[in-house]
Design a protein around this motif. Structure first.
Motif, PDB file in Angstrom:
ATOM      1  N   GLY A  94       3.301   9.202  13.142  1.00  0.00           N
ATOM      2  CA  GLY A  94       2.385  10.348  13.282  1.00  0.00           C
ATOM      3  C   GLY A  94       2.484  11.025  14.640  1.00  0.00           C
ATOM      4  O   GLY A  94       1.499  11.551  15.155  1.00  0.00           O
ATOM      5  N   THR A 125       5.464  17.816   8.309  1.00  0.00           N
ATOM      6  CA  THR A 125       5.999  18.950   7.546  1.00  0.00           C
ATOM      7  C   THR A 125       6.042  18.631   6.039  1.00  0.00           C
ATOM      8  O   THR A 125       6.217  19.522   5.227  1.00  0.00           O
ATOM      9  CB  THR A 125       7.408  19.363   8.033  1.00  0.00           C
ATOM     10  N   GLY A 156       5.493  16.611  14.374  1.00  0.00           N
ATOM     11  CA  GLY A 156       5.165  17.411  13.197  1.00  0.00           C
ATOM     12  C   GLY A 156       4.477  18.697  13.604  1.00  0.00           C
ATOM     13  O   GLY A 156       4.522  19.111  14.769  1.00  0.00           O
ATOM     14  N   ARG A 159       7.581  -5.563   7.349  1.00  0.00           N
ATOM     15  CA  ARG A 159       7.600  -4.337   8.148  1.00  0.00           C
ATOM     16  C   ARG A 159       7.221  -4.703   9.581  1.00  0.00           C
ATOM     17  O   ARG A 159       6.273  -5.449   9.784  1.00  0.00           O
ATOM     18  CB  ARG A 159       6.574  -3.326   7.624  1.00  0.00           C
ATOM     19  N   ARG A 161      11.559  14.019  17.663  1.00  0.00           N
ATOM     20  CA  ARG A 161      12.123  13.235  16.556  1.00  0.00           C
ATOM     21  C   ARG A 161      13.399  13.928  16.083  1.00  0.00           C
ATOM     22  O   ARG A 161      13.357  15.072  15.618  1.00  0.00           O
ATOM     23  CB  ARG A 161      11.136  13.164  15.384  1.00  0.00           C
ATOM     24  N   ALA A 200      -5.612  -1.831   4.420  1.00  0.00           N
ATOM     25  CA  ALA A 200      -5.509  -0.491   3.820  1.00  0.00           C
ATOM     26  C   ALA A 200      -6.579   0.414   4.411  1.00  0.00           C
ATOM     27  O   ALA A 200      -7.773   0.083   4.368  1.00  0.00           O
ATOM     28  CB  ALA A 200      -5.676  -0.590   2.310  1.00  0.00           C
ATOM     29  N   SER A 219       0.843   5.665  -0.343  1.00  0.00           N
ATOM     30  CA  SER A 219       0.153   6.948  -0.558  1.00  0.00           C
ATOM     31  C   SER A 219       1.114   7.841  -1.332  1.00  0.00           C
ATOM     32  O   SER A 219       1.340   7.586  -2.505  1.00  0.00           O
ATOM     33  CB  SER A 219      -0.302   7.534   0.775  1.00  0.00           C
ATOM     34  N   ILE A 260       0.859  -1.186   0.000  1.00  0.00           N
ATOM     35  CA  ILE A 260       0.000   0.000   0.000  1.00  0.00           C
ATOM     36  C   ILE A 260       0.891   1.231   0.000  1.00  0.00           C
ATOM     37  O   ILE A 260       1.875   1.304   0.746  1.00  0.00           O
ATOM     38  CB  ILE A 260      -0.914   0.025   1.251  1.00  0.00           C
ATOM     39  N   THR A 292       2.220   5.608   9.635  1.00  0.00           N
ATOM     40  CA  THR A 292       3.564   5.813  10.194  1.00  0.00           C
ATOM     41  C   THR A 292       3.370   6.332  11.629  1.00  0.00           C
ATOM     42  O   THR A 292       2.233   6.497  12.049  1.00  0.00           O
ATOM     43  CB  THR A 292       4.348   6.808   9.314  1.00  0.00           C
TER      44      THR A 292
HETATM   45  C1  LIG Z   1      10.331  16.620   3.711  1.00  0.00           C
HETATM   46  C2  LIG Z   1       9.730  15.609   4.644  1.00  0.00           C
HETATM   47  C3  LIG Z   1       9.170  16.027   5.842  1.00  0.00           C
HETATM   48  C4  LIG Z   1       8.593  15.094   6.731  1.00  0.00           C
HETATM   49  N1  LIG Z   1       8.047  15.525   7.907  1.00  0.00           N
HETATM   50  C5  LIG Z   1       7.537  14.640   8.791  1.00  0.00           C
HETATM   51  C6  LIG Z   1       6.985  15.068  10.030  1.00  0.00           C
HETATM   52  O1  LIG Z   1       6.918  16.256  10.318  1.00  0.00           O
HETATM   53  N2  LIG Z   1       6.525  14.124  10.876  1.00  0.00           N
HETATM   54  C7  LIG Z   1       6.542  12.798  10.564  1.00  0.00           C
HETATM   55  O2  LIG Z   1       6.112  11.989  11.392  1.00  0.00           O
HETATM   56  N3  LIG Z   1       7.008  12.363   9.371  1.00  0.00           N
HETATM   57  C8  LIG Z   1       7.497  13.248   8.489  1.00  0.00           C
HETATM   58  N4  LIG Z   1       7.982  12.824   7.283  1.00  0.00           N
HETATM   59  C9  LIG Z   1       7.813  11.426   6.889  1.00  0.00           C
HETATM   60  C10 LIG Z   1       6.536  11.228   6.003  1.00  0.00           C
HETATM   61  O3  LIG Z   1       6.329  12.356   5.217  1.00  0.00           O
HETATM   62  C11 LIG Z   1       5.301  10.983   6.854  1.00  0.00           C
HETATM   63  O4  LIG Z   1       5.433   9.773   7.541  1.00  0.00           O
HETATM   64  C12 LIG Z   1       4.015  10.940   6.016  1.00  0.00           C
HETATM   65  O5  LIG Z   1       2.928  10.906   6.872  1.00  0.00           O
HETATM   66  C13 LIG Z   1       3.940   9.762   5.072  1.00  0.00           C
HETATM   67  O6  LIG Z   1       2.809   9.939   4.258  1.00  0.00           O
HETATM   68  P1  LIG Z   1       2.748   9.349   2.782  1.00  0.00           P
HETATM   69  O7  LIG Z   1       1.426   9.723   2.243  1.00  0.00           O
HETATM   70  O8  LIG Z   1       3.925   9.775   2.000  1.00  0.00           O
HETATM   71  O9  LIG Z   1       2.809   7.790   3.121  1.00  0.00           O
HETATM   72  P2  LIG Z   1       3.670   6.669   2.383  1.00  0.00           P
HETATM   73  O10 LIG Z   1       5.109   6.994   2.495  1.00  0.00           O
HETATM   74  O11 LIG Z   1       3.140   6.391   1.044  1.00  0.00           O
HETATM   75  O12 LIG Z   1       3.333   5.417   3.317  1.00  0.00           O
HETATM   76  C14 LIG Z   1       3.828   5.325   4.628  1.00  0.00           C
HETATM   77  C15 LIG Z   1       3.515   3.952   5.214  1.00  0.00           C
HETATM   78  O13 LIG Z   1       2.128   3.847   5.411  1.00  0.00           O
HETATM   79  C16 LIG Z   1       1.555   2.805   4.625  1.00  0.00           C
HETATM   80  N5  LIG Z   1       0.329   3.374   4.096  1.00  0.00           N
HETATM   81  C17 LIG Z   1       0.207   4.482   3.327  1.00  0.00           C
HETATM   82  N6  LIG Z   1      -1.076   4.741   3.094  1.00  0.00           N
HETATM   83  C18 LIG Z   1      -1.790   3.787   3.735  1.00  0.00           C
HETATM   84  C19 LIG Z   1      -3.173   3.503   3.851  1.00  0.00           C
HETATM   85  N7  LIG Z   1      -4.084   4.264   3.276  1.00  0.00           N
HETATM   86  N8  LIG Z   1      -3.539   2.405   4.558  1.00  0.00           N
HETATM   87  C20 LIG Z   1      -2.623   1.594   5.167  1.00  0.00           C
HETATM   88  N9  LIG Z   1      -1.298   1.834   5.076  1.00  0.00           N
HETATM   89  C21 LIG Z   1      -0.891   2.905   4.373  1.00  0.00           C
HETATM   90  C22 LIG Z   1       2.596   2.482   3.560  1.00  0.00           C
HETATM   91  O14 LIG Z   1       2.540   1.124   3.161  1.00  0.00           O
HETATM   92  C23 LIG Z   1       3.876   2.777   4.311  1.00  0.00           C
HETATM   93  O15 LIG Z   1       4.240   1.680   5.120  1.00  0.00           O
HETATM   94  C24 LIG Z   1       8.580  13.735   6.389  1.00  0.00           C
HETATM   95  C25 LIG Z   1       9.139  13.308   5.173  1.00  0.00           C
HETATM   96  C26 LIG Z   1       9.698  14.232   4.318  1.00  0.00           C
HETATM   97  C27 LIG Z   1      10.279  13.761   3.029  1.00  0.00           C
END
Ligand SMILES: Cc1cc2nc3c(=O)[nH]c(=O)nc-3n(C[C@H](O)[C@H](O)[C@H](O)COP(=O)(O)OP(=O)(O)OC[C@H]3O[C@@H](n4cnc5c(N)ncnc54)[C@H](O)[C@@H]3O)c2cc1C
Length: 487
Positions: free
Chosen positions: A168, A153, A171, A463, A388, A221, A90, A88, A166
């Motif tokens: 969460g 962020t 942030g 995972r 973090r 999902a 996003s 899965i 993740t």
């Molecule tokens: C510039 C930058 C800033 C960031 N800032 C932060 C921050 O402030 N705080 C923080 O905690 N993280 C942060 N992150 C990490 C990341 O952005 C977060 O964890 C974000 O929430 C991930 O969302 P995504 O949509 O990209 O998920 P993805 O990377 O696509 O997925 C994350 C995980 O969740 C699973 N998943 C995704 N969608 C679903 C769904 N609908 N159902 C079940 N499982 C699912 C995926 O399989 C994967 O294991 C940052 C990353 C970057 C690059």
């Protein structure tokens, strides 16, 4: 077109998989185009691409973008019937190979499930498809004077479902309003057998919200989410101070967290290298601590004046407002900007108790002084008592000894963190071996539930409960790297 799926048993049964899927998902949203598969199988780090160059397991065979929960459920049912692994995904911003395949198969991109179903201004609740980006949600809610309580962020691209799956816990808004988990009223989950189920705060079925939050999609999902909201505020102030000693910087950071009754909307600490490599001009002091207050005007100005008092006592040097405003405006870009300064950016994220944050930074300073490569660090506040911390090693794979020495440096800090009761923040595929080594009880509990809902282990495999890498092998590799690098 009929395509053979590689890697699986019972090939003939699976030959018509795409044709079956095309019966209910628009063909424009089904892909086996190698370029699309390559990009969907990767993340911002170079890790997945190095892996899938050599191992097919790390690259998907198909990419499918269902339009809604029904389509999602049907795709998942079909995969289960044919024993096809599912990943899965996003926006794929979480890195650490969290949203990349570990057994080939199908990547389900959730971003078409992005509708806003209902905004209830009285109850202050929104109901959305989990694939909506935070930015789109923030913009839609603003019309009602409402806002999400917290978001990462990376909000410009990342999605609601990704932040739930993740941790969460760190942030924007987290310190003031609580974690992502605290904002969830209920969610709709499509289980690994395709069944659709609803989980709320008080539901007492097999799965609870705690099982879904921070478990990287291994139990299904998330398709729809109900979130509690807050209101838009009228006053925002960014304030920051430079410190020459880490001791004073940490004291300032933790005092702001502990002593102010109204918590900052965002709070961060960074070292000069982080500022230098993510901005053109940067403050002179070694450490920068900055806070964003966002509230009614009286509350905001009171917080700013209390913050000034604390900073003065700790010899904090005022940082120019324009610099801080730019930092806040570009908050999503800082991490990406630092990536430009190195061909292969490597990083690790640590989840550190505020009680041990100074010890952690002192270890970082001591260890990084042993190496010649450049490093940088910054932390963002999580929920009360936790932060973090992200550490970057700026290197290049064309210097393999240095490349692996950077990894060894980050690995040593991970071991120190776990041995003190802290941990790494994002787990994904890459960091799972740490949990197996240092948190076996947690792993056993999650594993039992996984065996019930996904006995074939087809869903977001490798995972948090089962690792592709072994702790001893990684340690051996990195210790050898240190010897070769002469540490
Ligand atoms: C510039 C930058 C800033 C960031 N800032 C932060 C921050 O402030 N705080 C923080 O905690 N993280 C942060 N992150 C990490 C990341 O952005 C977060 O964890 C974000 O929430 C991930 O969302 P995504 O949509 O990209 O998920 P993805 O990377 O696509 O997925 C994350 C995980 O969740 C699973 N998943 C995704 N969608 C679903 C769904 N609908 N159902 C079940 N499982 C699912 C995926 O399989 C994967 O294991 C940052 C990353 C970057 C690059």
């Amino acid at each position: 077109m009929i395509i053979m799926i590689k890697n699986y048993d019972n090939k003939s049964k699976k030959k018509g998989f795409l044709d079956i899927i095309k019966d209910f998902v628009s063909p424009y949203h089904i892909s086996d185009n190698p370029y699309e598969l390559e990009s969907a199988s990767a993340d911002l780090t170079s890790l997945p691409s190095y892996h899938y160059k050599f191992k097919e397991n790390y690259r998907a065979n198909y990419l499918i973008r269902p339009a809604d929960t029904e389509e999602l459920s049907m795709v998942i049912k079909q995969c289960r019937e044919l024993s096809i692994p599912i990943t899965i995904r996003s926006a794929g911003t979480s890195c650490f190979s969290s949203a990349t395949p570990s057994k080939g198969g199908v990547i389900i991109d959730m971003r078409r499930i992005n509708k806003i179903y209902k905004i209830d201004p009285d109850k202050m609740i929104v109901s959305v498809g989990s694939g909506i980006s935070w930015l789109n949600l923030i913009e839609a809610l603003a019309d009602y004077g409402l806002a999400p309580k917290c978001y990462p962020t990376s909000f410009k691209t990342s999605c609601v479902g990704g932040f739930i799956a993740t941790p969460g816990k760190a942030g924007i808004g987290v310190l003031k309003y609580g974690t992502m988990m605290d904002s969830i009223v209920s969610l709709e989950l499509v289980l690994p057998d395709g069944t659709i189920t609803k989980i709320s705060r008080d539901s007492n079925g097999e799965l609870s919200l705690e099982d879904i939050s921070g478990t990287y999609g291994i139990y299904g999902a998330i398709s729809e989410v109900e979130l509690s909201l807050t209101t838009l505020k009228t006053s925002l102030e960014v304030i920051g101070y430079g410190f020459s000693s880490i001791k004073n910087a940490i004291q300032f950071y933790t005092k702001i967290k502990d002593e102010l009754s109204t918590k900052p909307f965002f709070l961060s600490i960074s070292n000069q290298n982080f500022e230098k490599y993510s901005h053109i001009i940067f403050p002179k002091q070694e450490w920068l601590v900055w806070a964003v207050y966002y509230d009614d005007p009286e509350v905001t100005s009171k917080c700013v004046s209390l913050t000034k008092d604390i900073a003065l006592k700790l010899n904090g040097i005022d940082v120019e407002k324009s610099y801080l405003k730019e930092k806040w405006r570009d908050i999503s870009d800082a991490e990406v900007a630092i990536g430009r300064s190195s061909r292969n950016l490597i990083f690790q994220e640590y989840w550190i108790s505020d009680q041990r944050i100074e010890d952690f930074f002192q270890d970082y300073i001591k260890d990084s002084n042993k190496y010649k490569f450049l490093t940088a660090t910054y932390a963002i506040s999580g929920i009360e008592g936790w932060s973090r911390i992200k550490i970057f090693g700026l290197t290049d794979i064309s210097k393999p000894r240095e490349f692996f020495a950077v990894k060894a440096f980050l690995h040593d800090l991970s071991i120190k963190a776990f041995s003190r009761g802290d941990r790494v923040y994002t787990i994904g595929i890459v960091n799972t071996f740490y949990l197996l080594k240092f948190r076996p009880d947690e792993v056993i509990k999650r594993k039992k539930l996984k065996e019930k809902v996904d006995p074939e282990d087809l869903f977001n495999s490798y995972r948090i409960i089962k690792a592709r890498m072994k702790f001893w092998r990684i340690s051996l590799l990195f210790n050898t790297a240190k010897l070769l690098y002469k540490i």
